[in-house]
Design a protein around this motif. Structure first.
Motif, PDB file in Angstrom:
ATOM      1  N   LEU A   7       0.831  -1.205   0.000  1.00 44.34           N
ATOM      2  CA  LEU A   7       0.000   0.000   0.000  1.00 44.34           C
ATOM      3  C   LEU A   7       0.870   1.261   0.000  1.00 44.34           C
ATOM      4  CD1 LEU A   7      -2.803  -1.001   2.546  1.00 44.34           C
ATOM      5  CD2 LEU A   7      -3.010  -0.831   0.055  1.00 44.34           C
ATOM      6  N   GLN A   8       1.932   1.230   0.794  1.00 46.90           N
ATOM      7  CA  GLN A   8       2.831   2.384   0.849  1.00 46.90           C
ATOM      8  C   GLN A   8       3.505   2.618  -0.500  1.00 46.90           C
ATOM      9  OE1 GLN A   8       5.175   0.933   4.133  1.00 46.90           O
ATOM     10  NE2 GLN A   8       4.115   2.229   5.631  1.00 46.90           N
ATOM     11  N   VAL A  11       0.962   4.212  -2.943  1.00 47.24           N
ATOM     12  CA  VAL A  11       0.778   5.643  -2.696  1.00 47.24           C
ATOM     13  C   VAL A  11       1.971   6.426  -3.221  1.00 47.24           C
ATOM     14  CG1 VAL A  11       0.610   7.406  -0.900  1.00 47.24           C
ATOM     15  CG2 VAL A  11      -0.773   5.327  -0.738  1.00 47.24           C
ATOM     16  N   CYS A  69      -6.375   4.780   0.633  1.00 49.11           N
ATOM     17  CA  CYS A  69      -5.066   4.341   1.135  1.00 49.11           C
ATOM     18  C   CYS A  69      -4.383   5.435   1.947  1.00 49.11           C
ATOM     19  CB  CYS A  69      -4.174   3.926  -0.032  1.00 49.11           C
ATOM     20  SG  CYS A  69      -4.545   2.308  -0.706  1.00 49.11           S
TER      21      CYS A  69
END
Length: 299
Positions: A7-8, A11, A69
């Motif tokens: 997820l990081q 982003v 997110c």
């Protein structure tokens, strides 16, 4: 943890619009970032990016997922810091943008002191007079003169009464004389600052109900505020600078203020940040520190 890392990475790649940029920022290979995005897309069952040889952009689903997110990762960060409150030092990475002159000659010292107080903080600094392009990096904080018309940013005033002042080095004044009225600037070498590729050549002043607009010129100009200040210190001409930028030079006698009964145009110093529901402890601590530093410098 693997899912959280994916997820990081998503982003980061979405903000940079590039797998390669995201990989460089996180010290990974582009292949590792691409693999993480593929895992994420397989898990949720929809494509997040439209890929081509020339550009990378989010799909409609990707744009919707990005917002969720960012909010989710922010909540996770806040939760971790809340657990640490009271028995852990403040930690985290902060991305901060600084204007050229104030950044190099005042704010760097302020940030070094902040790091001494909070050694668990990691700072990533961008020093530039132009704000264009910096916002795309999703900085945590930008120290700027004046707030841009952007509804996605929150402006927190730091020095709302700050103004520009006319200054010159004693060497220049001995050689060319001291103007006693802004109109006399037309007879002097003025150091112009370029904003968005246009020279700021019209300088404005107020004295009570009276106002004056003077078109100035000179053989030297720069698109960097620190360069303009250094040219003034070298005796190359008269500068029209933020009072904060030249406060130490005036106090030390390296520069002298001209036409002190005339007020220059307002240049309020503000902190700009993305609109968020709450501030992380690290960011809140930095804001409080900068507020104290600016108040002391402006005193």
């Amino acid at each position: 943890m693997k899912a959280l890392q994916d997820l990081q990475l998503f982003v980061r790649a979405a903000r940079a619009a590039s797998f390669s940029e995201a990989a460089r920022a996180l010290n990974l290979s582009p292949a590792a970032v691409s693999a993480a995005i593929k895992r994420l897309e397989a898990e949720i069952g929809v494509p997040l990016f439209l890929r081509s040889t020339r550009q990378l952009r989010l799909t409609l689903a990707g744009e919707q997922f990005l917002q969720s997110c960012e909010q989710g990762l922010e909540l996770i960060t806040q939760g971790h810091e809340a657990l640490c409150a009271g028995h852990c030092q403040i930690q985290g990475r902060l991305h901060v943008a600084l204007p050229s002159d104030l950044g190099r000659n005042l704010a760097l010292d302020w940030l070094l002191e902040f790091r001494r107080q909070h050694p668990g903080i990691e700072l990533r600094l961008q020093v530039a007079d132009r704000l264009a392009g910096l916002l795309r990096e999703q900085l945590d904080l930008a120290l700027r003169y004046g707030a841009p018309p952007d509804s996605g940013l929150v402006a927190l005033p730091l020095a709302p009464q700050n103004r520009r002042v006319l200054v010159a080095a004693p060497e220049y004044l001995q050689r060319r004389g001291r103007p006693s009225h802004p109109e006399q600037l037309r007879e002097h070498d003025c150091l112009c600052f370029a904003i968005q590729d246009q020279l700021h050549r019209v300088w404005t002043f107020e004295r009570g109900a009276e106002s004056v607009r003077v078109e100035v010129g000179g053989p030297l100009a720069a698109d960097d505020g620190d360069a303009v200040r250094r040219l003034a210190l070298a005796g190359a001409g008269i500068a029209y600078k933020s009072a904060l930028d030249v406060a130490a030079d005036l106090q030390a006698g390296r520069l002298e203020r001209l036409c002190p009964d005339w007020l220059g145009e307002p240049t309020p110093l503000v902190l700009l940040m993305p609109e968020r529901r709450s501030l992380r402890p690290a960011l809140r601590a930095l804001i409080e520190h900068l507020q104290a530093c600016v108040a002391q410098a402006a005193a």
